[in-house]
Design a protein around this motif. Structure first.
Motif, PDB file in Angstrom:
ATOM      1  N   PHE A 141     -21.299  16.817  -6.418  1.00 49.51           N
ATOM      2  CA  PHE A 141     -21.179  16.607  -4.974  1.00 49.51           C
ATOM      3  C   PHE A 141     -20.892  17.913  -4.248  1.00 49.51           C
ATOM      4  N   GLY A 142     -20.164  18.826  -4.901  1.00 49.16           N
ATOM      5  CA  GLY A 142     -19.891  20.121  -4.277  1.00 49.16           C
ATOM      6  C   GLY A 142     -21.140  20.964  -4.126  1.00 49.16           C
ATOM      7  N   THR A 143     -22.060  20.832  -5.063  1.00 47.35           N
ATOM      8  CA  THR A 143     -23.301  21.612  -5.003  1.00 47.35           C
ATOM      9  C   THR A 143     -24.127  21.258  -3.780  1.00 47.35           C
ATOM     10  N   VAL A 144     -24.199  19.991  -3.458  1.00 52.37           N
ATOM     11  CA  VAL A 144     -25.009  19.563  -2.316  1.00 52.37           C
ATOM     12  C   VAL A 144     -24.152  19.295  -1.081  1.00 52.37           C
ATOM     13  N   LYS A 145     -22.883  19.703  -1.151  1.00 53.05           N
ATOM     14  CA  LYS A 145     -21.954  19.652  -0.018  1.00 53.05           C
ATOM     15  C   LYS A 145     -21.729  18.242   0.520  1.00 53.05           C
ATOM     16  N   ILE A 146     -21.606  17.273  -0.377  1.00 50.80           N
ATOM     17  CA  ILE A 146     -21.279  15.906   0.018  1.00 50.80           C
ATOM     18  C   ILE A 146     -19.766  15.770   0.014  1.00 50.80           C
ATOM     19  N   ARG A 147     -19.194  15.348   1.119  1.00 45.75           N
ATOM     20  CA  ARG A 147     -17.744  15.201   1.237  1.00 45.75           C
ATOM     21  C   ARG A 147     -17.306  13.745   1.094  1.00 45.75           C
ATOM     22  N   LYS A 148     -18.116  12.809   1.556  1.00 47.52           N
ATOM     23  CA  LYS A 148     -17.776  11.392   1.470  1.00 47.52           C
ATOM     24  C   LYS A 148     -18.540  10.791   0.295  1.00 47.52           C
ATOM     25  N   THR A 149     -17.803  10.430  -0.746  1.00 47.41           N
ATOM     26  CA  THR A 149     -18.450   9.954  -1.966  1.00 47.41           C
ATOM     27  C   THR A 149     -18.574   8.442  -2.029  1.00 47.41           C
ATOM     28  N   ARG A 150     -18.108   7.759  -1.013  1.00 52.53           N
ATOM     29  CA  ARG A 150     -18.149   6.299  -0.922  1.00 52.53           C
ATOM     30  C   ARG A 150     -17.563   5.633  -2.149  1.00 52.53           C
ATOM     31  N   TYR A 151     -18.376   4.934  -2.912  1.00 58.21           N
ATOM     32  CA  TYR A 151     -17.891   4.150  -4.039  1.00 58.21           C
ATOM     33  C   TYR A 151     -18.027   4.876  -5.372  1.00 58.21           C
ATOM     34  N   THR A 152     -18.363   6.145  -5.336  1.00 61.18           N
ATOM     35  CA  THR A 152     -18.621   6.869  -6.575  1.00 61.18           C
ATOM     36  C   THR A 152     -17.372   6.949  -7.452  1.00 61.18           C
ATOM     37  N   LEU A 153     -16.242   7.302  -6.870  1.00 62.87           N
ATOM     38  CA  LEU A 153     -15.025   7.435  -7.655  1.00 62.87           C
ATOM     39  C   LEU A 153     -14.615   6.098  -8.272  1.00 62.87           C
ATOM     40  N   ALA A 154     -14.667   5.034  -7.483  1.00 64.63           N
ATOM     41  CA  ALA A 154     -14.303   3.715  -8.008  1.00 64.63           C
ATOM     42  C   ALA A 154     -15.263   3.287  -9.128  1.00 64.63           C
ATOM     43  N   GLY A 155     -16.538   3.519  -8.932  1.00 65.76           N
ATOM     44  CA  GLY A 155     -17.520   3.180  -9.963  1.00 65.76           C
ATOM     45  C   GLY A 155     -17.332   4.013 -11.216  1.00 65.76           C
ATOM     46  N   ALA A 156     -17.063   5.290 -11.050  1.00 64.01           N
ATOM     47  CA  ALA A 156     -16.870   6.166 -12.206  1.00 64.01           C
ATOM     48  C   ALA A 156     -15.594   5.805 -12.960  1.00 64.01           C
ATOM     49  N   LEU A 157     -14.529   5.475 -12.241  1.00 62.94           N
ATOM     50  CA  LEU A 157     -13.293   5.043 -12.906  1.00 62.94           C
ATOM     51  C   LEU A 157     -13.490   3.721 -13.642  1.00 62.94           C
ATOM     52  N   THR A 158     -14.281   2.837 -13.053  1.00 63.52           N
ATOM     53  CA  THR A 158     -14.588   1.563 -13.723  1.00 63.52           C
ATOM     54  C   THR A 158     -15.391   1.819 -14.996  1.00 63.52           C
ATOM     55  N   ALA A 159     -16.359   2.706 -14.920  1.00 66.61           N
ATOM     56  CA  ALA A 159     -17.153   3.040 -16.106  1.00 66.61           C
ATOM     57  C   ALA A 159     -16.286   3.699 -17.174  1.00 66.61           C
ATOM     58  N   THR A 160     -15.340   4.541 -16.775  1.00 64.13           N
ATOM     59  CA  THR A 160     -14.430   5.165 -17.722  1.00 64.13           C
ATOM     60  C   THR A 160     -13.549   4.114 -18.389  1.00 64.13           C
ATOM     61  N   ALA A 161     -13.041   3.168 -17.597  1.00 63.65           N
ATOM     62  CA  ALA A 161     -12.231   2.082 -18.161  1.00 63.65           C
ATOM     63  C   ALA A 161     -13.052   1.255 -19.148  1.00 63.65           C
ATOM     64  N   ALA A 162     -14.311   1.023 -18.829  1.00 62.80           N
ATOM     65  CA  ALA A 162     -15.188   0.294 -19.752  1.00 62.80           C
ATOM     66  C   ALA A 162     -15.411   1.098 -21.031  1.00 62.80           C
ATOM     67  N   GLY A 163     -15.550   2.413 -20.910  1.00 60.91           N
ATOM     68  CA  GLY A 163     -15.702   3.266 -22.095  1.00 60.91           C
ATOM     69  C   GLY A 163     -14.460   3.260 -22.965  1.00 60.91           C
ATOM     70  N   ILE A 164     -13.294   3.278 -22.338  1.00 62.09           N
ATOM     71  CA  ILE A 164     -12.041   3.208 -23.094  1.00 62.09           C
ATOM     72  C   ILE A 164     -11.938   1.864 -23.800  1.00 62.09           C
ATOM     73  N   ALA A 165     -12.264   0.794 -23.086  1.00 61.42           N
ATOM     74  CA  ALA A 165     -12.227  -0.542 -23.687  1.00 61.42           C
ATOM     75  C   ALA A 165     -13.221  -0.641 -24.847  1.00 61.42           C
ATOM     76  N   ALA A 166     -14.392  -0.071 -24.682  1.00 57.71           N
ATOM     77  CA  ALA A 166     -15.391  -0.092 -25.754  1.00 57.71           C
ATOM     78  C   ALA A 166     -14.896   0.675 -26.976  1.00 57.71           C
ATOM     79  N   SER A 167     -14.222   1.797 -26.750  1.00 56.24           N
ATOM     80  CA  SER A 167     -13.720   2.569 -27.892  1.00 56.24           C
ATOM     81  C   SER A 167     -12.631   1.805 -28.626  1.00 56.24           C
ATOM     82  N   VAL A 168     -11.765   1.105 -27.890  1.00 59.66           N
ATOM     83  CA  VAL A 168     -10.727   0.295 -28.533  1.00 59.66           C
ATOM     84  C   VAL A 168     -11.378  -0.844 -29.317  1.00 59.66           C
ATOM     85  N   PHE A 169     -12.299  -1.550 -28.677  1.00 57.66           N
ATOM     86  CA  PHE A 169     -12.967  -2.688 -29.299  1.00 57.66           C
ATOM     87  C   PHE A 169     -13.721  -2.278 -30.565  1.00 57.66           C
ATOM     88  N   LEU A 170     -14.549  -1.236 -30.441  1.00 54.11           N
ATOM     89  CA  LEU A 170     -15.352  -0.809 -31.587  1.00 54.11           C
ATOM     90  C   LEU A 170     -14.471  -0.283 -32.715  1.00 54.11           C
TER      91      LEU A 170
END
Length: 175
Positions: A141-170
């Motif tokens: 986002f810094g490269t293209v000078k985007i300041r408002k990321t909308r739902y990106t952070l929430a989506g990325a944190l959700t994906a990270t939580a899913a990755g953590i859950a997958a690692s625990v499960f597997l």
């Protein structure tokens, strides 16, 4: 199998030959195009460099000051309810910011616990299932000078939580 080995060895020279041949046939100045791309790349690196230096400095300060260890100890009890071993908690925290620092922690875990243990396996799967979230957000986002990321952070944190859950499960299933 021999064909696959030949193909993997010949891929890069074939691609370079294709690009040069295409440029020659279409009468494009391929080398000038290459230089223009390299100049643009250097401008991008110069624009991203302060962010990268800031992130790397922050991770270094967190590790050297002991704050990361403090935070990991603080989160050990809640993490145990989620079946996360204590040594994996710092990896999760650092992985959000820096891949190289997380790899350093992973190597420490491998030396102490081994690669074939539950903790080693979980750490490996965790590194495969998660991303350097804040690094990617700041760089892309810094490269293209985007300041408002909308739902990106929430989506990325959700994906990270899913990755953590997958690692625990597997890890619990396979080890």
């Amino acid at each position: 199998m021999g064909f696959l080995l030949f193909l993997s060895e010949a891929a890069v020279p074939l691609i370079i030959f294709y690009i040069v041949g295409f440029g020659f046939l279409s009468k494009r100045p391929v080398f000038d195009d290459f230089l223009d791309g390299a100049k643009d790349g250097m401008k991008t690196v110069a624009g991203i460099m302060p962010t990268l230096i800031g992130l790397m400095t922050a991770v270094g300060v967190l590790r050297a000051s002991g704050f990361l260890d403090f935070l990991a100890k603080l989160l050990t009890k809640p993490a145990s309810y989620l079946y996360l071993p204590a040594p994996v908690v710092p990896v999760i925290l650092v992985r959000l910011v820096s891949n190289s620092a997380a790899i350093g922690l992973v190597l420490d875990i491998f030396k102490k616990y081994g690669t074939d243990t539950y903790i080693g396996f979980m750490t490996s799967v965790l590194m495969s299932c998660t991303e350097t979230l804040f690094y990617c957000l700041s760089v892309y986002f810094g490269t293209v000078k985007i300041r408002k990321t909308r739902y990106t952070l929430a989506g990325a944190l959700t994906a990270t939580a899913a990755g953590i859950a997958a690692s625990v499960f597997l890890s619990r299933i396979l080890v």
